[in-house]
Design an enzyme around this catalytic site. Structure first.
Site, PDB file in Angstrom:
ATOM      1  N   ASN A 109     -12.105  -5.560   1.579  1.00 48.06           N
ATOM      2  CA  ASN A 109     -12.456  -4.509   2.545  1.00 48.06           C
ATOM      3  C   ASN A 109     -13.394  -3.505   1.892  1.00 48.06           C
ATOM      4  O   ASN A 109     -14.408  -3.103   2.460  1.00 48.06           O
ATOM      5  CB  ASN A 109     -11.205  -3.772   3.027  1.00 48.06           C
ATOM      6  CG  ASN A 109     -10.161  -4.721   3.561  1.00 48.06           C
ATOM      7  OD1 ASN A 109     -10.496  -5.829   3.936  1.00 48.06           O
ATOM      8  ND2 ASN A 109      -8.913  -4.302   3.587  1.00 48.06           N
TER       9      ASN A 109
ATOM     10  N   ARG B 204       0.859  -1.188   0.000  1.00 50.43           N
ATOM     11  CA  ARG B 204       0.000   0.000   0.000  1.00 50.43           C
ATOM     12  C   ARG B 204       0.897   1.241   0.000  1.00 50.43           C
ATOM     13  O   ARG B 204       1.292   1.727   1.061  1.00 50.43           O
ATOM     14  CB  ARG B 204      -0.885   0.020   1.248  1.00 50.43           C
ATOM     15  CG  ARG B 204      -1.959  -1.053   1.299  1.00 50.43           C
ATOM     16  CD  ARG B 204      -2.768  -0.901   2.584  1.00 50.43           C
ATOM     17  NE  ARG B 204      -4.035  -1.592   2.564  1.00 50.43           N
ATOM     18  CZ  ARG B 204      -4.252  -2.802   3.101  1.00 50.43           C
ATOM     19  NH1 ARG B 204      -3.267  -3.444   3.687  1.00 50.43           N
ATOM     20  NH2 ARG B 204      -5.444  -3.345   3.055  1.00 50.43           N
TER      21      ARG B 204
ATOM     22  N   ARG C 261       0.949  -1.413  -5.362  1.00 47.39           N
ATOM     23  CA  ARG C 261      -0.322  -0.768  -5.709  1.00 47.39           C
ATOM     24  C   ARG C 261      -0.092   0.730  -5.794  1.00 47.39           C
ATOM     25  O   ARG C 261       0.526   1.321  -4.901  1.00 47.39           O
ATOM     26  CB  ARG C 261      -1.375  -1.065  -4.642  1.00 47.39           C
ATOM     27  CG  ARG C 261      -2.689  -0.385  -4.966  1.00 47.39           C
ATOM     28  CD  ARG C 261      -3.751  -0.735  -3.986  1.00 47.39           C
ATOM     29  NE  ARG C 261      -3.547  -0.064  -2.713  1.00 47.39           N
ATOM     30  CZ  ARG C 261      -4.358  -0.227  -1.676  1.00 47.39           C
ATOM     31  NH1 ARG C 261      -5.396  -1.039  -1.753  1.00 47.39           N
ATOM     32  NH2 ARG C 261      -4.138   0.415  -0.550  1.00 47.39           N
TER      33      ARG C 261
ATOM     34  N   CYS D  81      -6.671  -9.820  -1.506  1.00 52.42           N
ATOM     35  CA  CYS D  81      -5.746  -9.169  -0.581  1.00 52.42           C
ATOM     36  C   CYS D  81      -6.468  -8.377   0.500  1.00 52.42           C
ATOM     37  O   CYS D  81      -5.844  -7.669   1.268  1.00 52.42           O
ATOM     38  CB  CYS D  81      -4.756  -8.289  -1.339  1.00 52.42           C
ATOM     39  SG  CYS D  81      -5.561  -6.969  -2.248  1.00 52.42           S
TER      40      CYS D  81
ATOM     41  N   GLU E 211     -12.706  -4.143  -6.353  1.00 50.66           N
ATOM     42  CA  GLU E 211     -13.248  -3.733  -5.056  1.00 50.66           C
ATOM     43  C   GLU E 211     -14.490  -2.862  -5.177  1.00 50.66           C
ATOM     44  O   GLU E 211     -14.956  -2.294  -4.203  1.00 50.66           O
ATOM     45  CB  GLU E 211     -12.168  -3.082  -4.186  1.00 50.66           C
ATOM     46  CG  GLU E 211     -11.307  -2.055  -4.882  1.00 50.66           C
ATOM     47  CD  GLU E 211     -10.137  -1.566  -4.014  1.00 50.66           C
ATOM     48  OE1 GLU E 211     -10.058  -1.902  -2.834  1.00 50.66           O
ATOM     49  OE2 GLU E 211      -9.316  -0.813  -4.546  1.00 50.66           O
TER      50      GLU E 211
ATOM     51  N   ARG F  30     -16.862   0.965   6.054  1.00 47.47           N
ATOM     52  CA  ARG F  30     -15.954   0.015   6.701  1.00 47.47           C
ATOM     53  C   ARG F  30     -15.369   0.514   8.016  1.00 47.47           C
ATOM     54  O   ARG F  30     -14.850  -0.273   8.812  1.00 47.47           O
ATOM     55  CB  ARG F  30     -14.816  -0.353   5.731  1.00 47.47           C
ATOM     56  CG  ARG F  30     -13.971   0.811   5.325  1.00 47.47           C
ATOM     57  CD  ARG F  30     -13.101   0.466   4.135  1.00 47.47           C
ATOM     58  NE  ARG F  30     -11.773   0.006   4.511  1.00 47.47           N
ATOM     59  CZ  ARG F  30     -10.798  -0.232   3.651  1.00 47.47           C
ATOM     60  NH1 ARG F  30     -11.002  -0.088   2.358  1.00 47.47           N
ATOM     61  NH2 ARG F  30      -9.626  -0.631   4.048  1.00 47.47           N
TER      62      ARG F  30
HETATM   63  C1  PEP Z   1      -9.323  -3.700   0.184  1.00 43.07           C
HETATM   64  O1  PEP Z   1     -10.102  -2.789  -0.058  1.00 43.07           O
HETATM   65  O2  PEP Z   1      -9.681  -4.858   0.526  1.00 43.07           O
HETATM   66  C2  PEP Z   1      -7.876  -3.467   0.124  1.00 43.07           C
HETATM   67  C3  PEP Z   1      -7.014  -4.454   0.235  1.00 43.07           C
HETATM   68  O3  PEP Z   1      -7.448  -2.190  -0.021  1.00 43.07           O
HETATM   69  P1  PEP Z   1      -7.470  -1.118   1.162  1.00 43.07           P
HETATM   70  O4  PEP Z   1      -7.822  -1.851   2.436  1.00 43.07           O
HETATM   71  O5  PEP Z   1      -6.113  -0.517   1.209  1.00 43.07           O
HETATM   72  O6  PEP Z   1      -8.523  -0.157   0.731  1.00 43.07           O
HETATM   73 MG    MG Z   2      -9.410  -0.975  -0.983  1.00 46.62          MG
END
Ligand code: PEP
Ligand code: MG
Length: 595
Positions: free
Chosen positions: A467, A309, A345, A515, A444, A478
């Site tokens: 996520n 990240r 990423r 991931c 996502e 979230r």
């Molecule tokens: C996700 O959204 O699952 C992800 C891995 O990215 P982030 O948590 O950094 O948004």
């Molecule tokens: Mg994400």
């Protein structure tokens, strides 16, 4: 171990929040910040006016002294480039409009000092909002920061910094930004708890990668705990005990020892392949936020990094990192991880990933706004620099590039076009890079899930970010503790989406990984095998836990169980089914809590 006399809390005060990073921590509270108290504007009798004036002057002097002190500390840490911020804040404390404006209101309208200051700060805000010049408008945040400091001093609240943390402290805060969390010294901070936050908020993710137990979503713990309060946190169950009794203390000490024992035992799986009993091999990679986490990836037996990240490179600094700085970080990482790969990423800011140094506009719905790749496609200079840095580093090891939050085909085409342009530039400059660098996307958003077959034609791999996928599919923020109960990874909609994405990717012959945090939950490992995942990426300390499960199940059992749960109608039903199944198979792991 009693502290009830000191903080008026009864012994064994139990609080339940969301356990977001497992493990038990026992220590004393370090109160970092509380929810700001509401400032009440009120009139005072004229006889009290001089006292209010005096209070205001005292707050000004205290704020000045604090800033001078911070300045000293920054000097000693050789972070001189940050000094100008402190100087700007010191200058604001001398501002005529601020001082005279507040004093005039105290004297002229007999207002209390807090009320007068609040009004003047409000006038400042209105004034700055009308300014067209973006740079000047940005200065508003400096005034807010100074205003907040002044207000806290007026209210008699102590300002704290995470660098003041003593030994064995549990940090208690209303909220911690990822930037605060990054400054935690692991040798001193043994855990943290916050009022707000959800399982996949970035602060929680960071806690897991630092391997510090954490409980979030406690609503008002920062309002009831004082610094020094003895406390226990259990990041596995989400339990917090304030002023624990001797008996509770002993019980949790046993839990802590059992947890640590299990952690050591798990490392036995480190060098074994993640192979099921019926011979199916999974690849388990690590997620990292900081390049310093690479040793953790290697020591937990992960096969390289499945998600880096990069936004964390942009935190705690005044300017974004240059192409050269980024190149050095990416290159070092690729070299250290060779022969395994690192999936880098591109910048994912916005949403709850607030990077103060990057001026994001105030948005009504940040999670749906200028986030991730949308931001990169707007700030093209920044994007181009990052692409060039990644490409240049690809000459030194195996790198894959990944674009976050893609919601349609056009977006990925534009990203790839920019990648091609960056390659052309480098070619002209005679710089080397991997011309075939794999380019993939995070799946996502619901739109990406629904058109996964179309997207699969454009890219080399998918990685599912559960996520966000869960957040957007189920319309559940979230990071919001009030709707955390709706955040269900096993919701039938999510299971169907995962299956659809996985099938679309595999039908097109590209690899599909996951991931998001869901990949790290051993309870879900069997079902993920059933869906068809061949690759998962998670915070490194979770790799041995997931590996242990994978090595003791059959993929064919996962497929059978998936077929069963796809018949169920609610997330709770699926959850119950999976918990029963996994507890039956692994009573020692998912059965009774370890005491
Ligand atoms: C996700 O959204 O699952 C992800 C891995 O990215 P982030 O948590 O950094 O948004
Ligand atoms: Mg994400």
């Amino acid at each position: 171990m009693t502290g009830s006399e000191k903080n008026n809390l009864p012994q064994d005060t139990f609080l339940i929040g969301l356990g977001v990073s497992p493990g038990v921590a026992i220590g004393a509270a370090f109160l970092f910040n509380r929810l700001r108290q509401t400032v009440i504007e009120k009139s005072v009798p004229p006889s009290r006016t001089p006292r209010e004036v005096e209070r205001f002057h005292a707050a000004l002097a205290e704020s000045r002294a604090q800033l001078e002190d911070v300045k000293q500390r920054i000097c000693s840490k050789e972070l001189r480039e940050h000094l100008y911020i402190i100087d700007t804040h010191l200058l604001i404390l001398e501002d005529e409009m601020l001082i005279k404006g507040t004093l005039d209101l105290i004297r002229g309208e007999n207002l209390n000092a807090e009320g007068a200051l609040k009004r003047v700060l409000g006038q400042f805000r209105e004034f700055f909002d009308t300014i067209e010049d973006e740079y000047l408008r940005e200065r508003r945040s400096d005034i807010d920061t100074v205003g907040e400091r002044l207000m806290r001093n007026l209210l008699g609240e102590r300002q704290r910094s995470l660098s003041e943390v003593g030994r064995q402290a549990v940090v208690v805060a209303h909220q911690l930004s990822p930037a605060d969390t990054m400054q935690m010294d692991k040798s001193k901070v043994i855990g943290f708890v916050t009022d707000v936050g959800g399982r996949t908020s970035h602060t929680a993710i960071l806690a897991r990668s630092l391997d510090i137990p954490a409980v979030v979503g406690l609503e008002n713990i920062s309002g009831i705990v004082q610094s020094g309060t003895p406390m226990i946190i259990d990041g596995t169950s989400g339990t917090v005990v304030l002023n624990p009794s001797e008996e509770t203390f002993r019980e949790y000490l046993k839990k802590k020892q059992a947890f640590e024992y299990l952690e050591r035992e798990l490392l036995a799986y480190r060098d074994l392949p993640a192979e099921t009993l019926d011979g199916f091999c999974m690849t388990l990679r690590g997620n990292v936020e900081l390049d310093q986490e690479v040793p953790l990836v290697l020591s937990n037996g992960a096969s390289g990094v499945g998600l880096f990240r990069t936004e964390f490179l942009f935190l705690n600094r005044t300017q974004p990192p240059t192409e050269e700085e980024q190149f050095e970080v990416y290159r070092a990482m690729a070299e250290k991880l060779a022969p395994e790969s690192v999936t880098i990423r591109t910048l994912d800011v916005g949403g709850d990933k607030f990077v103060p140094e990057i001026n994001l506009a105030d948005e009504a719905n940040p999670a749906l706004g200028l986030r991730a790749v949308r931001f990169s496609l707007k700030e093209r200079r920044l994007f181009r620099e990052q692409l060039r840095a990644i490409l240049r580093a690809s000459a030194y090891g195996k790198i894959r590039i990944m674009f976050p939050m893609i919601s349609g085909v056009n977006e990925i085409r534009t990203c790839k076009q920019m990648l091609d342009e960056a390659k052309d530039e480098l070619r002209h400059e005679g710089q080397s890079f991997d011309a075939d660098i794999p380019a993939g996307i995070m799946i996502e958003t619901p739109s990406a899930a629904l058109i996964a077959d179309l997207l699969a034609r454009e890219v080399d791999f998918f990685s599912i970010g559960t996520n966000d996928l869960i957040q957007y599919c189920l319309a559940v923020d979230r990071g919001n503790e009030h709707v955390a109960y709706l955040y269900e990874p096993l919701h039938p909609a999510i299971l169907r989406a995962l299956k659809m994405i996985c099938d679309a990717g595999h039908n097109a012959g590209i690899s599909v990984s996951m991931c998001g945090e869901m990949a790290a939950e051993p309870l879900y490992s069997l079902i993920l095998l059933g869906i068809g995942f061949r690759e998962l990426s998670m915070n490194a300390p979770y790799v041995p836990r997931v590996k242990r499960i994978i090595r003791q199940v059959r993929r064919s059992d996962g497929e059978r169980i998936l077929a069963e749960v796809l018949q169920l109608s609610t997330g709770q039903e699926v959850s119950r089914y999976i918990e029963e199944e996994m507890t039956r198979r692994f009573p020692d792991i998912f059965g009774q809590p370890v005491i």
